[in-house]
Enzyme design. Structure first.
Site, short mmCIF file in Angstrom:
data_model
loop_
_atom_site.label_atom_id
_atom_site.label_comp_id
_atom_site.label_asym_id
_atom_site.label_seq_id
_atom_site.Cartn_x
_atom_site.Cartn_y
_atom_site.Cartn_z
N ASP A 1 0.85 -1.18 0.00
CA ASP A 1 0.00 0.00 0.00
C ASP A 1 0.89 1.23 0.00
O ASP A 1 1.88 1.29 0.72
CB ASP A 1 -0.88 0.01 1.25
CG ASP A 1 -2.07 -0.91 1.06
OD1 ASP A 1 -2.53 -1.04 -0.08
OD2 ASP A 1 -2.51 -1.51 2.05
N LEU B 1 -11.11 26.61 2.35
CA LEU B 1 -10.02 27.55 2.59
C LEU B 1 -9.72 27.60 4.07
O LEU B 1 -10.55 27.26 4.90
CB LEU B 1 -10.43 28.97 2.15
CG LEU B 1 -10.70 29.21 0.67
CD1 LEU B 1 -11.29 30.60 0.48
CD2 LEU B 1 -9.42 29.04 -0.14
N LYS C 1 -5.28 30.49 2.27
CA LYS C 1 -4.69 29.48 1.38
C LYS C 1 -5.76 28.42 1.16
O LYS C 1 -6.66 28.24 1.98
CB LYS C 1 -3.43 28.86 2.00
CG LYS C 1 -3.70 27.96 3.20
CD LYS C 1 -2.46 27.18 3.58
CE LYS C 1 -2.79 25.96 4.42
NZ LYS C 1 -3.41 26.23 5.73
#
Lengths: 569, 695
Positions: B320, B396, B408
């Site tokens: 995985d 955000l 951001k």
């Protein structure tokens, strides 16, 4: 030892290696059913055979059906050969008017030719009619060799295939081995022997006056053809009792080279065939290298021992430079006798061009030991290959674990079933060789056959059973083997060595064929390189040879140290 | 912190307690019916009894040299005893662990729901009086029990209701609690673990005696130990070799009689025992047990020895991505400022926007800005900054300092926030977004007061050193396949960075199963690990399926190993342990068989030198006398077993190199070593024997 002697040994072995590739590829094509150069001529004959015998060539058999077909065929061959030998007095082509062969000798001889052993408890030229030689013995020279090839092919296919239930068709393999391989090659070879001066006639014998003025009866017969298949099929049963030491069977250097090459040719080529058919030609060559190394060492020791000579003779004033020439033909000398001895015993052929009984103790130890290793160097036609495969399986198993994986050979996992069967096969030889030798060594009626006492006598007994169980057929001589005890027991040893060995091997083939074929990776133990060759040699010597050391110590080894101490037997 | 864990409990290789118990156990194992499964040692025991009888007869009826036969008998018994001791030592550690485990299991009681079909009882908070107290051992599959804070979970089962934090240290040795809750992949609980808080209702899935703890006890104790396929094959080989040498020795009697050699039974027995592979025969089962034990100490439980062997054979590893190849979370790797914006401006804005972001991604942005760009937190003055946490609606996060807003977030979301149509973004910005996307990363846009500053590159970070490990695996011939839910682009990028051989992107459980089947059809063995219920079919199909302890019951049942640490990267070590087990077996077999050569040189001259004094030339070791030669060989044969026990238990040194190199190395050490060592050993023992006048 001389440089020329070594050169001769090297050149002949090199010749066999050189022809192995074309012959090997040719056989791979033949047994894959592809057309070959000879197909236009032989294919119609082949089809005619199948039609006549009611064989459906495309119907393949599983391992059991294949094995049973082989056993049934061998049983039928035994009955017919036994009948021919017993009844030869009433059959044609008996110019010398020989009587029927006595029951125990007929039993022994029938088994002997059936098993590709060609142990001869009789003198051919004084016992067998031409009919017995040609319709009886020579036929089995072909059939026993073809049987070996067929079995080897079945085992080869087991490793070539994945998840397969069948291994081929015994009748087809037999027919092809005889028709495409043995017959054409022996035809060419017989011409080669004829050209080198071996007689080929149906005349019984000639009476001549020798240089000394004595009358001598020289036996004659269809020798060149007999010689061809005797060598090619690693049968080894000579026309004469003295076999290839006789000047008519093996008249000169050219004939001798041809003899040694023809012994090696098919068994070596089959190793390549194996490689080609399993899709890894290098595997075949790894086997060739293994065999080559052991043969060169074996021949080298015989050569060295014979060249060193016998200190007892030196003290009698003989020139030690000649080496031990007792029982050797001047025209062959020590090197060619040594190579012949190593090859014929490494190969389960059993033809001889020098008397092994007269070899120095160590020189005699090597032929004995080479047979005991299981006739795998490169062994009888076919039987050598499957014998080598058994050792390859054991090598891979023992050492393969050291790379941290369940051992695999050619992508086939080696598990307990294969090991069980392989060990069963490997057990047969010591059981037959040491078991019978041990009994014969204390049985008064068996001891009466000995010409020599002391360790040399023991070597003679040991050699007899070794040769029989290994299906070699060469004799150490010195032992009068034509007694009911030896005829019956060596025959049983021959049956064990051939059939009790091959049935487990075929069972391995059945199990292996059914397995899936794993892809090789960097984690797989590579079995086609130098490392494997070394390993295989080690396992052959340790697993295949160590058990004979106590017996050998009492025979040739003790004889050697006694010879150095000035005693002889 | 609980350290009373079983699996992590480390016992020294030769713990005095174990040695003591093992010595006693070794004696018990001398019972012939227990030795019958080991043909080599069984034969040794039979002949030891025979020689003992001969010794007694010589002692009381007066016969040839009872001191010699007595010593041989003694050393033959030691040979057998050393073999059983090796097995007992190997088992000892497992037994000690089993005892600890049993203690957890014993007197647990369970609160069983009287009427589990009554919906009122099975749903909602626990009702007093609805439960009865029963012994844990009386629970059947299908019963429903209530487990409250402080209770020990009485048996294995699935949570049907409730959430609880559970201390699983009894099983895993890890004392940090884990959360278990109804539904999903975290619903399985294991008997013997303890609920720390809240309550859960558990439907029992295991019948009495077959719980996870029971299986663990059986495994570490080796009670149900059966010979593995490879062990079986090796036993057959050893039995065959024994039979061959039996033939050689028995027939020697006739051959010796012919030669007029007087060879006694005691001497023949000595020859037999030194030739048959007693060394590997004596250590074989210890090697197998120790291999399982290595896994257990590594916190991996294999349900059978077969699984451990299969691990050594694995050709393809399905790994995985998350947790094995990469760290679980994406991390910031670089800042891409727009033209006209300095890197430090962008870094400081990103840092400010992440101050309140407690996710690993947010922390990684802070760390990157500080470490690589030297950014510092903006000076807020006396304005109290208002943290804007990440919300699913806005996608955000950021900070408001007065009326200055720094944000951001996902590129589209940020454009929406600052009101910039996406087709009006600067070309450089679009190129940056594309580049990050192509490399498998995630772009985050940063804006300060409505002005777009640039991009943060978030990427999956490949664990350090993983590339080298995959290279090592490749050298061993093992192919690595990365399994990920990512899109092919992202997957390809990470695959090439980590150096895996292949990858399976957007993998569904069905894809995994298909891939395993495809590999297996090609003749390859596959190992994988998984934890979810939907992993179960693939775990069952794989040749080695390692289920995570934190996984579901279905996954744990389907796999043939359980990793108690739930660390998928351990799959690699599991393969190595499997390989080491097989290598140890092979090396000691080779050593054992190679020993025979030297033993011949010791015994053969001794056997016949009385008859043929000239055979003394074969006595290359110059052993003192025939009797001392034979005795020394027998003593060496016994002592070598004891000397090799540590190696058998620890396993031979393992190196991740190709098969050819590995073989060359081991062949040199154990093959060549096996040829040489006994020459030295027998000679040394002979010097002792001669000096002490033992023979």
């Amino acid at each position: 030892m001389t440089f020329t002697g070594w050169l001769q040994i090297g050149l002949i072995l090199g010749l066999a290696a050189l022809t192995a590739r074309p012959l090997g590829f040719y056989m791979a094509r033949v047994f894959s059913g592809e057309s070959t150069l000879l197909s236009p001529v032989l294919a119609p004959i082949e089809r005619g055979f199948y039609k006549l015998a009611g064989v459906a060539p495309e119907r393949e058999q599983g391992w059991l059906a294949y094995t049973l077909a082989m056993l049934a065929f061998s049983a039928a061959g035994f009955v017919s050969l036994y009948a021919i030998l017993r009844l030869q007095a009433f059959l044609p082509l008996n110019p010398q008017g020989f009587d029927g062969v006595p029951p125990d000798l007929a039993f022994n001889t029938a088994v002997s030719f059936l098993t590709n052993t060609n142990w001869q408890a009789y003198g051919g030229e004084t016992t067998m009619s031409h009919f017995s030689q040609m319709a009886g013995l020579a036929v089995h020279n072909f059939l026993s060799a073809a049987t070996g090839v067929a079995l080897a092919l079945a085992v080869t296919r087991a490793f070539a295939r994945a998840n397969a239930a069948t291994l081929g068709n015994f009748w087809v393999d037999m027919t092809r081995a005889t028709l495409y391989v043995l017959l054409p090659l022996s035809l060419v070879l017989a011409l080669g022997f004829l050209a080198s001066g071996v007689p080929q006639t149906l005349q019984g014998s000639v009476d001549t006056t020798t240089l000394e003025g004595a009358r001598q009866t020289i036996a004659l017969g269809p020798m060149a053809s007999q010689e061809a298949i005797k060598q090619l099929g690693t049968n080894g049963g000579g026309f004469f009792n003295t076999n290839a030491a006789h000047p008519l069977e093996n008249p000169n250097a050219f004939a001798n080279i041809l003899q040694i090459w023809s012994m090696l040719a098919l068994s070596t080529a089959l190793l390549v065939t194996f490689g080609v058919m399993v899709g890894d030609e290098r595997q075949g060559w790894a086997f060739v290298q293994t065999v080559g190394i052991l043969l060169v060492v074996g021949a080298g020791i015989v050569y060295w021992a014979e060249s060193a000579g016998n200190p007892l003779l030196t003290t009698l004033g003989l020139d030690p430079a000649a080496g031990n020439m007792e029982g050797k033909e001047q025209r062959f000398g020590a090197s060619m006798s040594a190579l012949y001895a190593a090859v014929t015993t490494g190969l389960s052929c059993g033809a001889v061009n020098a008397m092994h009984d007269s070899l120095t103790p160590l020189g005699g130890l090597i032929p004995l030991f080479l047979i005991q290793l299981g006739e795998i160097l490169p062994g009888g036609v076919g039987s050598g290959l499957y014998g080598l495969i058994v050792f390859a399986i054991l090598s891979v198993f023992i050492a393969g674990l050291m790379v941290g994986r369940t051992p695999e050979f050619l992508g086939k996992k080696i598990e307990s079933r294969e090991i069980k069967l392989a060990m069963l096969a490997v057990l047969i030889l010591p059981l037959a060789i040491l078991g019978y030798s041990s009994v014969a060594a204390v049985l008064p009626s068996a001891l009466a056959s000995l010409a020599n006492n002391g360790p040399h006598g023991l070597s003679e007994i040991l050699y007899a059973y070794t040769s029989a169980a290994g299906n070699n057929g060469s004799a150490f001589a010195g032992l009068s083997a034509n007694t009911p005890w030896y005829n019956v027991t060596t025959a049983i040893a021959m049956i064990l060595g051939r059939f009790a060995y091959v049935v487990p091997v075929m069972a391995i083939a059945g199990a292996v064929a059914a397995k899936k074929k794993a892809q090789p990776s960097a984690g797989t133990f590579p079995t086609d390189g130098g490392l494997f060759v070394g390993l295989l040699i080690g396992v052959i010597l340790i697993v295949g040879g160590l058990q004979y050391f106590p017996a050998l110590a009492l025979g040739p080894i003790v004889e050697h140290v006694l010879m150095l101490a000035g005693k002889t037997f | 912190m609980s350290t009373k864990s079983v699996a992590k409990h480390q016992l020294a290789l030769f713990d005095p307690a174990i040695i003591g118990a093992a010595a006693l156990d070794a004696l018990k194992k001398l019972a012939p019916h227990r030795l019958a499964a080991n043909p080599v040692i069984f034969v040794t025991e039979v002949v030891a009894a025979l020689v003992t009888f001969l010794w007694l007869r010589a002692l009381f009826q007066g016969g040839a040299d009872p001191s010699f036969s007595g010593q041989i008998a003694l050393w033959l018994w030691f040979t057998v005893l050393f073999a059983t001791f090796a097995e007992a030592v190997a088992e000892g550690r497992g037994k000690a662990q089993a005892a600890t485990l049993r203690a957890t299991r014993s007197d647990t009681v369970a609160k069983r729901l009287i009427d589990p079909k009554n919906a009122a009882q099975t749903s909602g908070a626990p009702i007093a009086g609805a439960v009865e107290t029963v012994a844990a051992l009386d629970l059947r599959a299908g019963d429903v029990v209530l487990v409250e804070a402080g209770d020990v979970i009485p048996s294995d089962g699935d949570i049907i209701e409730g959430v609880a934090s559970v201390n699983e240290s009894a099983i895993t040795g890890e004392s940090a609690p884990v959360i278990r809750e109804a539904g999903g992949d975290r619903c399985a609980v294991t008997g013997g673990t303890t609920v720390l808080s809240d309550w859960i209702k558990v439907r029992i899935t295991a019948q009495p005696g077959s719980t996870f703890i029971d299986r663990m006890i059986a495994l570490v104790e080796g009670a149900e130990r059966q010979k593995t396929p490879n062990e079986l094959a090796l036993s057959v080989l050893l039995a065959g070799l024994t039979l061959i040498f039996l033939i050689a020795v028995v027939t020697l009697w006739g051959l010796a009689a012919y030669s007029g050699a007087q060879v006694g039974v005691v001497v023949l027995v000595a020859l037999l025992v030194t030739l048959i592979p007693t060394t590997i025969g004596g250590l074989l089962s210890a090697i197998g047990i120790a291999g399982m034990d290595r896994l257990v100490r590594f916190n991996v439980l294999a349900t059978s020895g077969r699984a451990v062997e299969a691990a050594g054979d694995v050709d393809t590893l399905l790994l995985d991505k998350t947790g094995t190849i990469t760290f679980g979370n994406r991390m910031a790797s670089e800042f891409l400022p727009l033209p006209g914006v300095s890197a430090i401006t962008l870094a400081e804005a990103a840092l400010a926007a992440s101050l309140g972001d407690d996710t690993p991604e947010g922390r990684s942005i802070v760390a990157l800005a500080k470490a690589d760009y030297g950014a510092t937190a903006p000076d807020f003055g006396d304005v109290k900054p208002a943290i804007v946490p990440f919300a699913a609606q806005t996608r955000l996060s950021g900070v408001d300092i007065g009326d200055r807003s720094i944000r951001k977030g996902a590129v589209e979301a940020l454009f929406r926030f600052i009101g910039l149509p996406s087709d009006q973004a600067p070309a450089e910005f679009r190129v940056g977004v594309e580049r990050i996307g192509n490399s498998g990363g995630t772009p985050l846009a940063v804006a300060d007061n409505g002005i777009l500053l640039g991009l943060i590159h978030l990427k999956d970070v490949v664990k350090p050193g993983i590339r080298e490990r995959f290279a090592a695996l490749r050298a061993m011939g093992i192919k690595t396949v990365m399994i990920t839910g990512d899109n092919p682009l992202t997957a390809a990028s990470i695959a090439s960075e980590a150096g895996v051989d292949d990858f399976l992107a957007e993998a569904t459980p069905e894809d995994k199963l298909k891939l395993i089947r495809k590999e297996q059809t090609g003749g390859r063995l596959v190992a994988m690990c998984g934890d979810g219920t939907n992993d179960a079919p693939a775990l069952a199909q794989a040749d080695v399926g390692v289920a995570m302890q934190t996984g579901t019951q279905a996954a744990r049942e389907a796999g043939n190993m359980v990793d108690l640490d739930s660390d998928p990267s351990k799959l690699i070590e599991v393969v190595e342990i499997g390989k080491q087990l097989l290598m140890t077996r092979g090396s000691l077999t080779t050593f054992s068989i190679a020993n025979d050569v030297a033993k011949y040189f010791a015994i053969l001259p001794a056997l016949f030198v009385a008859t043929y004094p000239e055979l003394e030339t074969l006595n290359v070791m110059h052993l003192a006398s025939p009797q001392s030669a034979i005795l020394s060989a027998v003593i060496f044969n016994a002592i070598i077993i004891v000397l090799l026990i540590p190696l058998a238990l620890k396993g031979v040194a393992y190196r991740a190199v190709g098969a050819a190199a590995l073989l060359r190395r081991n062949l040199l050490i154990y093959g060549l070593g096996g040829l040489i060592v006994p020459f030295i050993g027998i000679k040394a023992i002979d010097l002792f024997v001669a000096a002490l006048h033992l023979a």
